[in-house]
Write an enzyme that holds these catalytic residues in place. Structure first.
Site, PDB file in Angstrom:
ATOM      1  CD  GLU A   1     -41.978  14.623 -92.119  1.00  0.00           C
ATOM      2  OE1 GLU A   1     -43.179  15.506 -91.052  1.00  0.00           O
ATOM      3  OE2 GLU A   1     -42.855  15.074 -92.922  1.00  0.00           O
TER       4      GLU A   1
ATOM      5  CD  GLU B   1     -40.542  18.621 -89.855  1.00  0.00           C
ATOM      6  OE1 GLU B   1     -42.113  18.885 -90.624  1.00  0.00           O
ATOM      7  OE2 GLU B   1     -39.372  18.090 -90.703  1.00  0.00           O
TER       8      GLU B   1
END
Length: 672
Positions: A155, A312
Site C-alpha cells: 500500500e 486485500e
C-alpha cells in the site's frame, strides 16, 4: 523509462488467499494455520509484508531461518506464495541511524516511528536500504517453486504519500526542472505573477508547506504529480532489483478505494505485471456497495480489461473507521463474488488469523478470535468452496457498453482550498454518476481521460475539471462519430496547468455541448433546487445559456432560476448531453435510463422486477460466457438465463430464481 514486458500471473482457477503474518505466532500455531488454510481451500498466501526487522535485525545482518521455515511449510502443503519484499515499514534501527529519512508534514513537524511507513519516499537512505533488502530476498527465493508472485512493499503512499521535508524539496525541484526546463516556463505554468510569487531561481521553490493564506493551486497540483511519481519510482527501484533474480511476476497492492487520492494509478499501471487492489467497504458512504463495484471496475480498467487480483479485503469489520460494523450474513460471499464478477481472478483477505496485539487486533480476519466455531469461519469456508467450483471463470473478460471517465488529476485539482463550494468534491460527482448507471444493472468500464471510446455506446463524464484539449477531443470526436455522452458540471474548467479555459465554462467541450456557462451558482448543503421537469437537485447550479442545444429542463428556483439545468445537443452523428446540477438519486437514474435507451444499452439479461438491488455482469471467455447475478435484496429475483449454474450445479432452463442475499453464476448455453 519504458516498462519491461509484462510477466503473466498464472494460477489454476481463481486464487483464494490472504495476508499471513507468521512472525506474530509460534511455529506450533503455523501448523494449525496451514491445516486450516487447506480446509478453507486457501491456495495463495502473502507473507513477509512487514518482515524487515525480522530478516534484517541489524544493519547488513540477515536471518532467514524463520522465513525459510514458513516458506517450506506452505510449499509442502501445496500453498503458493505471494512474497513480500519486506520493505513496507523500516526497522527501528534505520530511523535511529538516519532520522533525516523520517517524513515531514506540511506544517514542518516530523512524523516518527511507532506506526508504519515512517519514511520519506524521496529519501536516498531509505531507498538504498529497501533495494538492498529486496535484492537479498529475491536472491534467496527468486527461483523457489512456491513463489508465484512478488509483492513490492505494501500500500505504497497510504500514510506518507506527501512529504514536505528538505529532501523532498530537493527532489521536487529536480522533478520540476525535468518538467519545465526553465524557471520562466515554471512561472508561466504556475501563474506566479499572482501575489508576487515569481521565482528567480530553482532553489527558491519549496513544497506547498502550510502558509498563512491559501497556497498556489498549480504548485499543489504539481506536488501531487511529483509525489505520485516518487512513490512509483520507489516501486520501480525494488522491482528492478527483483527482475534479474526471478522470472515471477511483480506487483504491488493499489488502493483504489474511496479515501485514497494521492497516487495517479493510470501512470503506475504499465509498471505492474498484474494489477492488484486492496478494497474495504466504507460505511461512511451513502452506497458502499456501489462504491465497491466502482472500485472493481476501475481496477479492471487499470489493466486495460485484463483479469486482476483483489489482494486485500475484509471478512467483517475494519478498525480504522469511526464506527466499525461487521458484515451481514452472506455479505462476505456477495462482496467477494462482486469483485470476481467485475474481473478479479483472485480473492484475498487481510488477514488470515486475527491479531491479538497491535493496532489491527480488532480488524476482522478469515480465522477470527472466536476460532472455527463461528459463523464467520463457516462463511469463509463456504466461499472457499464456491471459488473452487468456479475455477473455469478465470481468464475471461467483462463485457461493458458504458464507460465512465475518471481522473486522479481532476480529483487533485478540484480539492483545492479556494473553490466555489467546499460541500462538493470530485468523488461526489463520480459516485453519483456511477451509482445511477449501476442501479440500472448496466456494466461499466472506468477509463482514463483520452482513452479510446470506440467500443462503447454511452460515455459518462462526471466533473472532469482538469482536461487537456486532446482528452476533450477524444470525447467530442467520439460523439460526432455517433456516440452518446453525458458531461456533468465542473467539467472542462482548467487545463493541465490548472489554468482556466476562458470564453465560458465547459472550455473545450463548449461547442459539442452547445452550452455557454457564464457563472457558477453553488447551492447551500441544506438547500434543494427544483427543475422544470419536476425533479429536485442539490449542491450546484449554473448561470448559462444554450447556444445550439435543446433545453430539456431549467432551474425553477434557486440562484440560477431560469437557466438551463439539462440540455441535449446534436453533434455530428451523436448527442452530447450536459447536466448543470446534481440530481436526486431517482432523477439521476431516470436520466441515465433515458440516455441508455437512446444509445441502445441494456443490462446483460432481462429481470423480472426491480433491478436496482442486483449486480448483473457478464464475463466472456474463449469457449463460454458467465452471467454473474448478485442479489443484495432480502427477497428473491428472477433473471432470464439458460445454462448451468456453477454455485449449485443446477441446470437453468430459461430463467433462474436467485434467493435473497445469494449469488448465482450461470455458464450460458451459447455466447450471449
Amino acid at each position: 523509462m519504458t516498462p519491461p514486458a509484462r510477466r503473466p500471473f498464472a494460477h489454476d482457477g481463481i486464487a483464494f488467499g490472504c495476508d499471513y503474518n507468521p512472525e506474530q505466532w509460534t511455529p506450533e500455531v503455523w501448523d494449525e494455520d496451514i491445516a486450516l488454510m487447506t480446509e478453507a481451500k486457501v491456495d495463495l498466501v502473502a507473507i513477509n509484508i512487514f518482515g524487515w526487522s525480522h530478516i534484517e535485525p541489524k544493519p547488513g545482518e540477515y536471518d532467514f531461518a524463520r522465513l525459510d521455515d514458513i516458506v517450506g511449510r506452505l510449499h509442502a502443503a501445496g500453498i503458493r506464495i505471494n512474497l513480500g519484499t519486506g520493505t513496507a515499514s523500516p526497522p527501528a534501527w534505520l530511523a535511529r541511524r538516519h532520522p533525516e529519512m523520517l517524513p515531514m508534514a506540511a506544517d514542518g513537524t516530523r512524523r516518527y516511528p511507532g506506526g508504519r511507513q515512517a519514511f520519506c519516499p524521496s529519501s536516498p537512505v531509505f531507498r538504498d536500504a529497501a533495494v538492498r533488502l529486496a535484492s537479498e530476498v529475491a536472491r534467496r527465493y527468486g527461483d523457489h517453486p512456491a513463489v508465484a508472485l512478488w509483492h513490492v512493499s505494501n500500500e505504497l503512499g497510504c500514510h506518507n504519500a506527501l512529504c514536505y521535508c528538505d529532501v523532498s524539496a530537493a527532489a521536487f525541484r529536480t522533478w520540476l526542472r525535468d518538467r519545465y526546463a526553465t524557471i520562466d516556463a515554471l512561472n508561466a505554468a504556475w501563474g506566479t505573477a499572482f501575489w508576487s510569487q515569481t521565482y528567480g531561481d530553482w532553489d527558491e521553490i519549496l513544497p506547498p508547506r502550510t502558509t498563512l493564506s491559501t497556497s498556489n493551486p498549480s504548485q499543489t497540483l504539481d506536488f501531487h504529480r511529483f509525489s505520485s511519481d516518487e512513490l512509483r519510482c520507489l516501486y520501480r527501484a525494488e522491482a528492478e532489483a527483483i527482475r534479474p533474480l526471478s522470472d515471477r511476476p511483480i506487483t504491488t497492492n493499489f488502493m483504489v478505494t474511496a479515501h485514497i487520492e494521492n497516487m495517479d494509478y493510470w501512470s503506475w499501471a504499465a509498471d505492474m505485471d498484474v494489477i492488484a487492489n486492496d478494497h474495504y467497504l466504507d460505511g461512511r458512504l451513502a452506497d458502499p456497495v456501489a462504491e465497491l463495484a466502482f472500485a472493481a471496475d476501475l481496477s479492471r480498467g487499470l489493466g486495460d480489461g485484463a483479469p486482476w487480483l483483489l489482494m486485500e479485503h475484509s471478512t467483517g469489520a475494519v478498525n480504522w473507521q469511526p464506527l466499525n460494523t461487521p458484515k451481514a450474513p452472506g455479505q462476505i460471499i456477495r462482496n467477494s463474488l462482486t469483485h470476481v464478477a467485475r474481473g478479479a481472478d483472485g480473492v484475498c483477505f487481510f488477514q488470515w488469523r486475527a491479531s491479538v496485539q497491535g493496532s489491527e487486533k480488532f480488524h476482522s480476519a478469515m480465522l477470527p478470535h472466536a476460532g472455527t466455531d463461528s459463523a464467520l469461519w463457516r462463511e469463509v469456508t463456504e466461499l472457499g468452496a464456491i471459488v473452487d467450483r468456479i475455477a473455469e471463470v478465470a481468464g475471461s473478460r467483462v463485457d461493458a457498453d458504458v464507460a465512465v471517465v475518471f481522473s486522479w488529476e481532476s480529483w487533485w485539482a478540484t480539492q483545492t482550498e479556494s473553490r466555489p463550494s467546499q460541500s462538493l468534491g470530485y468523488l461526489d460527482q463520480v459516485h453519483a454518476a456511477y451509482t445511477a448507471v449501476h442501479s440500472l444493472g448496466l456494466t461499466v468500464d472506468v477509463v482514463r481521460p483520452g482513452a479510446d471510446l470506440s467500443g462503447y455506446r454511452l460515455v459518462v463524464v462526471p466533473g472532469l475539471h482538469l482536461v487537456r484539449a486532446d482528452e476533450a477531443a477524444a470525447i467530442t470526436d467520439w460523439v460526432a462519430a455517433g456516440g452518446s455522452a453525458l458531461i456533468t458540471f465542473n467539467s472542462g474548467i482548467v487545463d493541465a496547468e490548472d489554468r482556466v479555459w476562458t470564453g465560458g465554462y465547459t472550455g473545450p467541450f463548449r461547442d459539442a455541448l452547445g452550452v455557454r456557462i457564464e457563472e457558477f451558482a453553488p447551492v447551500a448543503a441544506d438547500e434543494v433546487v427544483h427543475l422544470t421537469d419536476g425533479t429536485t437537485a442539490r449542491l450546484w447550479s449554473e448561470r448559462g445559456r444554450a447556444t445550439t442545444a435543446e433545453v430539456v429542463a431549467s432551474f425553477a428556483d434557486g440562484p440560477a432560476v431560469g437557466h438551463p439545468a439539462l440540455t441535449r445537443n446534436a453533434w455530428g452523428e451523436g448527442a452530447a448531453w450536459y447536466l448543470a446540477t446534481l440530481p436526486d438519486a431517482t432523477a439521476y437514474r431516470d436520466l441515465i435510463a433515458r440516455l441508455a435507451a437512446e444509445a441502445g444499452v441494456r443490462p446483460p439479461a432481462p429481470v423480472q422486477g426491480d433491478i436496482a438491488a442486483l449486480e448483473l455482469v457478464r464475463r466472456r471467455g474463449l469457449d463460454a460466457s458467465y452471467l454473474f447475478i448478485v442479489n443484495h435484496a432480502p427477497h428473491a429475483a428472477t433473471v432470464t438465463a439458460s445454462g448451468v449454474e456453477l454455485v449449485t450445479g443446477a441446470v437453468v432452463p430459461g430463467s433462474i430464481e436467485v434467493p435473497g442475499g445469494a449469488v448465482r453464476i450461470v455458464r450460458e448455453e451459447a455466447a450471449a
